[in-house]
Design an enzyme around this catalytic site. Structure first.
Site, PDB file in Angstrom:
ATOM      1  CB  ALA A 110      -0.946  -0.121   1.278  1.00  0.00           C
ATOM      2  CD  GLU A 143      -3.181 -14.978  -2.808  1.00  0.00           C
ATOM      3  OE1 GLU A 143      -2.778 -13.884  -1.878  1.00  0.00           O
ATOM      4  OE2 GLU A 143      -2.263 -16.012  -2.972  1.00  0.00           O
ATOM      5  CG  ASN A 148      -5.647  -3.163  -7.747  1.00  0.00           C
ATOM      6  OD1 ASN A 148      -5.059  -2.329  -8.524  1.00  0.00           O
ATOM      7  ND2 ASN A 148      -5.174  -3.142  -6.643  1.00  0.00           N
ATOM      8  CE1 TYR A 155       2.423  -5.998  -6.796  1.00  0.00           C
ATOM      9  CE2 TYR A 155       0.209  -6.715  -7.388  1.00  0.00           C
ATOM     10  CZ  TYR A 155       0.874  -6.002  -6.519  1.00  0.00           C
ATOM     11  OH  TYR A 155       0.552  -5.589  -5.340  1.00  0.00           O
TER      12      TYR A 155
HETATM   13  C1  LIG Z   1      -0.666  -0.228  -6.402  1.00  0.00           C
HETATM   14  C2  LIG Z   1       0.089   0.706  -5.693  1.00  0.00           C
HETATM   15  C3  LIG Z   1       0.825   0.066  -4.502  1.00  0.00           C
HETATM   16  C4  LIG Z   1       1.075   1.165  -6.669  1.00  0.00           C
HETATM   17  O1  LIG Z   1       1.870   2.296  -6.047  1.00  0.00           O
HETATM   18  P1  LIG Z   1       2.800   3.329  -6.480  1.00  0.00           P
HETATM   19  O2  LIG Z   1       3.830   3.651  -5.410  1.00  0.00           O
HETATM   20  O3  LIG Z   1       2.014   4.437  -7.187  1.00  0.00           O
HETATM   21  O4  LIG Z   1       3.681   2.341  -7.605  1.00  0.00           O
HETATM   22  P2  LIG Z   1       4.714   2.852  -8.508  1.00  0.00           P
HETATM   23  O5  LIG Z   1       5.086   4.341  -8.661  1.00  0.00           O
HETATM   24  O6  LIG Z   1       6.012   2.164  -8.107  1.00  0.00           O
HETATM   25  O7  LIG Z   1       4.476   2.484 -10.027  1.00  0.00           O
HETATM   26  C5  LIG Z   1       3.251   2.567 -10.488  1.00  0.00           C
HETATM   27  C6  LIG Z   1       3.033   3.632 -11.786  1.00  0.00           C
HETATM   28  O8  LIG Z   1       3.971   4.729 -11.621  1.00  0.00           O
HETATM   29  C7  LIG Z   1       4.823   4.884 -12.450  1.00  0.00           C
HETATM   30  N1  LIG Z   1       5.862   5.527 -12.166  1.00  0.00           N
HETATM   31  C8  LIG Z   1       6.786   4.891 -11.370  1.00  0.00           C
HETATM   32  N2  LIG Z   1       7.654   5.500 -10.912  1.00  0.00           N
HETATM   33  C9  LIG Z   1       7.468   6.740 -11.847  1.00  0.00           C
HETATM   34  C10 LIG Z   1       8.097   8.187 -11.857  1.00  0.00           C
HETATM   35  N3  LIG Z   1       9.212   8.486 -11.333  1.00  0.00           N
HETATM   36  N4  LIG Z   1       7.433   9.038 -12.662  1.00  0.00           N
HETATM   37  C11 LIG Z   1       6.276   8.814 -13.247  1.00  0.00           C
HETATM   38  N5  LIG Z   1       5.701   7.523 -12.925  1.00  0.00           N
HETATM   39  C12 LIG Z   1       6.570   6.727 -12.455  1.00  0.00           C
HETATM   40  C13 LIG Z   1       4.945   3.267 -12.993  1.00  0.00           C
HETATM   41  O9  LIG Z   1       5.588   3.002 -14.455  1.00  0.00           O
HETATM   42  C14 LIG Z   1       3.626   2.891 -13.010  1.00  0.00           C
HETATM   43  O10 LIG Z   1       2.777   3.119 -13.928  1.00  0.00           O
HETATM   44  P3  LIG Z   1       1.409   2.676 -14.462  1.00  0.00           P
HETATM   45  O11 LIG Z   1       0.611   2.670 -12.974  1.00  0.00           O
HETATM   46  O12 LIG Z   1       0.737   3.595 -15.412  1.00  0.00           O
HETATM   47  O13 LIG Z   1       1.449   1.163 -14.818  1.00  0.00           O
HETATM   48  C15 LIG Z   1      -0.701   1.880  -5.025  1.00  0.00           C
HETATM   49  O14 LIG Z   1      -1.596   2.367  -6.165  1.00  0.00           O
HETATM   50  C16 LIG Z   1      -1.762   1.379  -3.987  1.00  0.00           C
HETATM   51  O15 LIG Z   1      -1.380   1.630  -2.844  1.00  0.00           O
HETATM   52  N6  LIG Z   1      -2.954   1.088  -4.126  1.00  0.00           N
HETATM   53  C17 LIG Z   1      -4.010   0.581  -3.451  1.00  0.00           C
HETATM   54  C18 LIG Z   1      -3.593  -0.686  -2.802  1.00  0.00           C
HETATM   55  C19 LIG Z   1      -3.602  -1.712  -3.680  1.00  0.00           C
HETATM   56  O16 LIG Z   1      -4.238  -1.768  -4.930  1.00  0.00           O
HETATM   57  N7  LIG Z   1      -2.495  -2.559  -3.353  1.00  0.00           N
HETATM   58  C20 LIG Z   1      -2.028  -3.722  -4.212  1.00  0.00           C
HETATM   59  C21 LIG Z   1      -2.818  -4.795  -3.605  1.00  0.00           C
HETATM   60  S1  LIG Z   1      -2.292  -6.240  -4.614  1.00  0.00           S
END
Ligand SMILES: CC(C)(COP(=O)(O)OP(=O)(O)OC[C@H]1O[C@@H](n2cnc3c(N)ncnc32)[C@H](O)[C@@H]1OP(=O)(O)O)[C@@H](O)C(=O)NCCC(=O)NCCS
Length: 205
Positions: A110, A143, A148, A155
């Site tokens: 998260a 999972e 999502n 992943y």
């Molecule tokens: C899913 C989740 C964990 C992703 O977290 P996040 O920190 O935003 O993830 P990241 O930044 O590492 O990567 C996600 C996206 O950002 C992009 N990104 C990463 N670094 C970046 C940067 N420096 N600049 C711009 N974009 C970037 C990635 O390419 C990816 O793009 P996409 O979503 O279009 O494929 C977050 O959205 C979340 O907490 N969601 C709710 C809970 C959840 O769904 N958890 C997973 C359950 S299995």
């Protein structure tokens, strides 16, 4: 475990003192109707490892990513402009994993919605990969909700492949889960993929 630093982002073990903030992040990321992680119990579970991604702001510098939840845009702007006098360590996200005999099972990831899209989850997943290597795990599994797609894309970027579907896995809304597993971590193609991804993330990609 090794501490990983990417600009101001550090991944370290989640501590008892982080639990309150981790709960805030959990509610903000997953929504209040999703069952909460029993953090206290998980930190006592010898087969589990929880990681915290924290933004470490040096003394006198304004935080770049950390924005307290539920603040209006003016407050957020002020928060960005005000330099922190003593330096801060603000939890932006966390991941939890369980060790089974030859597999690391990621049970939760998260990130604070204010800090998403800056590579926080990617840093946590890379640290999970390092944990799995250190533990001699053969694969990593997780999972994810069928709906999502964003998490599934993330992943997939880390080499996870869809291997199954669990009907009505999530108790709050009866949603199916997609099971995703990495290839054998020792496979040369996967190692090369992860080495390239590590370099890309280190370069800010
Ligand atoms: C899913 C989740 C964990 C992703 O977290 P996040 O920190 O935003 O993830 P990241 O930044 O590492 O990567 C996600 C996206 O950002 C992009 N990104 C990463 N670094 C970046 C940067 N420096 N600049 C711009 N974009 C970037 C990635 O390419 C990816 O793009 P996409 O979503 O279009 O494929 C977050 O959205 C979340 O907490 N969601 C709710 C809970 C959840 O769904 N958890 C997973 C359950 S299995």
């Amino acid at each position: 475990m090794a501490t990983m630093t990417r600009t101001q982002l550090t991944v370290r073990p989640l501590l008892q003192a982080d639990i309150r903030r981790a709960r805030q992040v959990q509610r903000a990321a997953y929504g209040a109707d999703t069952p909460g992680t029993p953090f206290e119990r998980e930190l006592r579970n010898g087969l589990a490892q929880y990681l915290a991604a924290v933004e470490v702001t040096p003394a006198g510098a304004p935080p770049a990513l950390a924005v307290p939840p539920r603040q209006g845009s003016v407050m957020r702007l002020l928060h960005r402009l005000v330099a922190t006098p003593d330096g801060t360590d603000v939890l932006l996200g966390y991941a939890g994993a369980w060790f089974t005999h030859d597999q690391l099972h990621i049970v939760t990831v998260a990130v604070d919605p204010h800090a998403q899209h800056h590579g926080v989850a990617s840093a946590l997943l890379l640290a999970c990969y390092d944990l799995a290597l250190e533990a001699g795990s053969r694969t990593i599994a997780l999972e994810v909700r069928l709906s999502n797609e964003r998490a599934q894309r993330l992943y997939t970027r880390f080499g996870f492949e869809r291997t199954g579907r669990l009907r009505a896995y999530y108790s709050n809304n009866g949603e199916d889960a997609i099971v995703m597993v990495t290839p054998d971590l020792a496979a040369p193609a996967h190692r090369d993929h992860m080495a390239a991804l590590r370099s890309e993330l280190a370069a800010g990609g």
